[in-house]
Design a protein around this motif. Sequence first.
Motif, PDB file in Angstrom:
ATOM      1  N   MET A  71      -0.372   5.014   0.392  1.00 33.51           N
ATOM      2  CA  MET A  71      -0.672   5.658   1.672  1.00 33.51           C
ATOM      3  C   MET A  71       0.292   6.806   1.971  1.00 33.51           C
ATOM      4  SD  MET A  71      -1.554   2.253   3.938  1.00 33.51           S
ATOM      5  CE  MET A  71      -1.304   3.110   5.490  1.00 33.51           C
ATOM      6  N   TYR A  92       0.814  -1.215   0.000  1.00 29.97           N
ATOM      7  CA  TYR A  92       0.000   0.000   0.000  1.00 29.97           C
ATOM      8  C   TYR A  92       0.856   1.279   0.000  1.00 29.97           C
ATOM      9  CZ  TYR A  92      -3.163  -3.666   1.573  1.00 29.97           C
ATOM     10  OH  TYR A  92      -3.851  -4.845   1.683  1.00 29.97           O
ATOM     11  N   PHE A 110       3.204   6.315   8.970  1.00 31.52           N
ATOM     12  CA  PHE A 110       3.507   5.397   7.872  1.00 31.52           C
ATOM     13  C   PHE A 110       5.019   5.431   7.607  1.00 31.52           C
ATOM     14  CE2 PHE A 110       2.956   4.037   3.233  1.00 31.52           C
ATOM     15  CZ  PHE A 110       2.867   2.707   3.568  1.00 31.52           C
ATOM     16  N   ASN A 138      -7.530  12.203   3.129  1.00 33.07           N
ATOM     17  CA  ASN A 138      -8.425  11.149   2.600  1.00 33.07           C
ATOM     18  C   ASN A 138      -9.896  11.414   2.867  1.00 33.07           C
ATOM     19  OD1 ASN A 138      -5.843   9.272   3.930  1.00 33.07           O
ATOM     20  ND2 ASN A 138      -6.155   9.315   1.725  1.00 33.07           N
TER      21      ASN A 138
END
Length: 235
Positions: A36, A33, A64, A160
Amino acid sequence: MHCELEEYILAHIDPEPEYLHRLWRATNLHLNYPRMASGHLQGRLLRMLVHMIRPRNVLEIGTFTGYSALCMASALELGTMLHTIEINDEQEDFTRPWLENSPWADRIRFYIGDALELLKEGLEGDFDLAFIDADKRHYCDYYRAVLPRVRPGGFIIADNTLWDEHVVDDEAKIIEKQKGADDTTPLNAKDSQTRGILAFNDLVAADPAVERVILPLRDGLTLIRKLPASFNDDL
């Protein structure tokens, strides 16, 4: 955003610093992912906002790989600090070296743990800016925990908040998109995150303590300003 338009924009903004470019490549090569990560365009916007706000104390929920943290830290003045929290302890071995070996390491404190617990028990002080980019199901919880810790006139940025346009999908479209995107994902997994974003957007829109605007950048970016007690909006 249309690919050609995004390429045009990227060609007409400041170039990505070499250190961040290497981090972006490592993220895409070694992690699941990679989308992200904030990336070049959003990273430059975050840096510009930090320059404009000139915060003394910054909070990030959801580290992250550290890309967004580094972008914000690169614009911080000496003597200021960014506190970034990552709940996934498996992420630490990748992320910590990138933060600690960066040119801005002296302006970053990295925590592994639950942001809600850290805000309640371990992380003291108020913030001039908070960036929320973590589990979408808990966005409302993060907002309620962070807002009292943001100084009047300070800012919250939430990532997001358009959630791959699921915010305007009906239930049938949401399930169909999930099936098309990832057949291994339980049908209620992303849907619960969509509901978290919807609830968050409604919560912020109805909050008289803030003013807000949603930018259709990448997956949606909401800028929220905590109003001073004496604020009088005549607009």
